[in-house]
Design an enzyme around this catalytic site. Structure first.
Site, PDB file in Angstrom:
ATOM      1  CB  THR A  10      -0.937   0.013   1.226  1.00 57.24           C
ATOM      2  OG1 THR A  10      -1.727  -1.178   1.227  1.00 57.24           O
ATOM      3  CG2 THR A  10      -1.855   1.226   1.184  1.00 57.24           C
ATOM      4  CG  ASN A  11       1.091   3.743   2.500  1.00 64.13           C
ATOM      5  OD1 ASN A  11       0.659   4.503   1.645  1.00 64.13           O
ATOM      6  ND2 ASN A  11       0.389   3.405   3.568  1.00 64.13           N
ATOM      7  CB  VAL A  13       7.922   3.747   5.068  1.00 59.45           C
ATOM      8  CG1 VAL A  13       8.458   4.655   6.179  1.00 59.45           C
ATOM      9  CG2 VAL A  13       6.482   3.359   5.349  1.00 59.45           C
ATOM     10  CG  ASP A 109       7.401  -6.777   5.324  1.00 59.52           C
ATOM     11  OD1 ASP A 109       7.687  -7.914   4.920  1.00 59.52           O
ATOM     12  OD2 ASP A 109       6.235  -6.373   5.469  1.00 59.52           O
TER      13      ASP A 109
END
Length: 256
Positions: A10-11, A13, A109
């Site tokens: 989604t994003n 960072v 991640d």
């Protein structure tokens, strides 16, 4: 200075560290349609916002769960600086033993979060990352990564519910005054926020039962500060967990 990029579904960072000190973190939308030039412009704009020249970067490290975008980001960064780009993967030395059926399938991640949690909080530890999905990464007393739990994230659960029910409104995730709501918006908020908090508590109990002992619990991700205060277990929120993990992996591999 080290530029860190965590590319999620989604994003993205974007962070910058000087030693262990975080200079900034910013979020931008992940898009498979963006070209390398468009990403280069976005990265440069963020750096300029904080008065940082791309040429002043000593290192860059990327963690990504969107493999098709890795070469795009590499090319975008290549337009801004000649600094070498490191990508988290099995070829890097993370210092983490993955006791998984297929270590290559573990999200980068999750590995980065686990490296940071192990170093900063010790083991055994559960790392909860509340992003598009809510994930639980489990490290045992020996510091080995022994497994993962993946469930839908709070935001995606809410979006799915409201998009499939015509009479349910789209709402923001704020905390309702009561658990038992008296209007549709508060009913939804209670179900998502308190339901997610109860789910975290229940999963922690089940993990502890399976391990045979209790652990520390660390949470990170965009929704952690909203949900964690309503959990009954002691959970530490750490917004910079992934950035620090990327720094640790970068420094470990730069030395080697």
């Amino acid at each position: 200075m080290l530029l860190t990029i965590d590319m999620g579904n989604t994003n993205i960072v974007l962070g910058c560290l000087e030693g262990e000190r975080v200079l900034f973190t910013e979020r931008m939308a992940t898009s498979l349609r963006q070209t390398e030039l468009e990403y280069a412009v976005m990265f440069q704009s963020v750096l300029e916002l904080y008065g940082i020249s791309p040429q002043s970067l000593d290192g860059i490290i990327i963690s990504s769960v969107v493999p098709p975008l890795i070469p795009v980001l590499r090319a975008a960064l290549g337009k801004l600086t000649e600094t070498a780009v490191m990508v988290v993967g099995l070829e890097l030395d993370t210092g983490l033993r993955l006791r998984m059926d297929n270590p290559a399938a573990v999200g980068s991640d999750l590995i980065v979060d686990a490296v940071a949690a192990s170093a900063l909080y010790g083991t055994p530890v559960i790392v909860i990352d509340m992003g598009t999905a809510t994930t639980f990464s489990v490290l045992d007393k020996q510091g080995d990564y022994v497994g993962t739990i993946i469930q839908p994230g709070a935001r995606i659960s809410l979006d799915s519910l409201t998009s499939h029910a015509a009479k349910l409104p789209k709402i923001g995730l704020t905390v309702p005054e009561k658990v038992v709501g008296r209007n549709t918006a508060d009913c939804l908020r209670s179900g998502i926020l308190y339901g997610t908090a109860a789910s975290l508590d229940g999963m922690i109990d089940r993990i502890w039962e399976e391990l045979g002992y209790e652990t520390q619990v660390v949470a990170t991700g965009g929704l952690s500060h909203i949900v964690v205060p309503h959990c009954t277990h002691a959970i530490t929120c750490d917004d910079d967990l992934l950035l620090q993990g990327l720094r640790m992996i970068y420094e470990r591999n730069r030395r080697n």
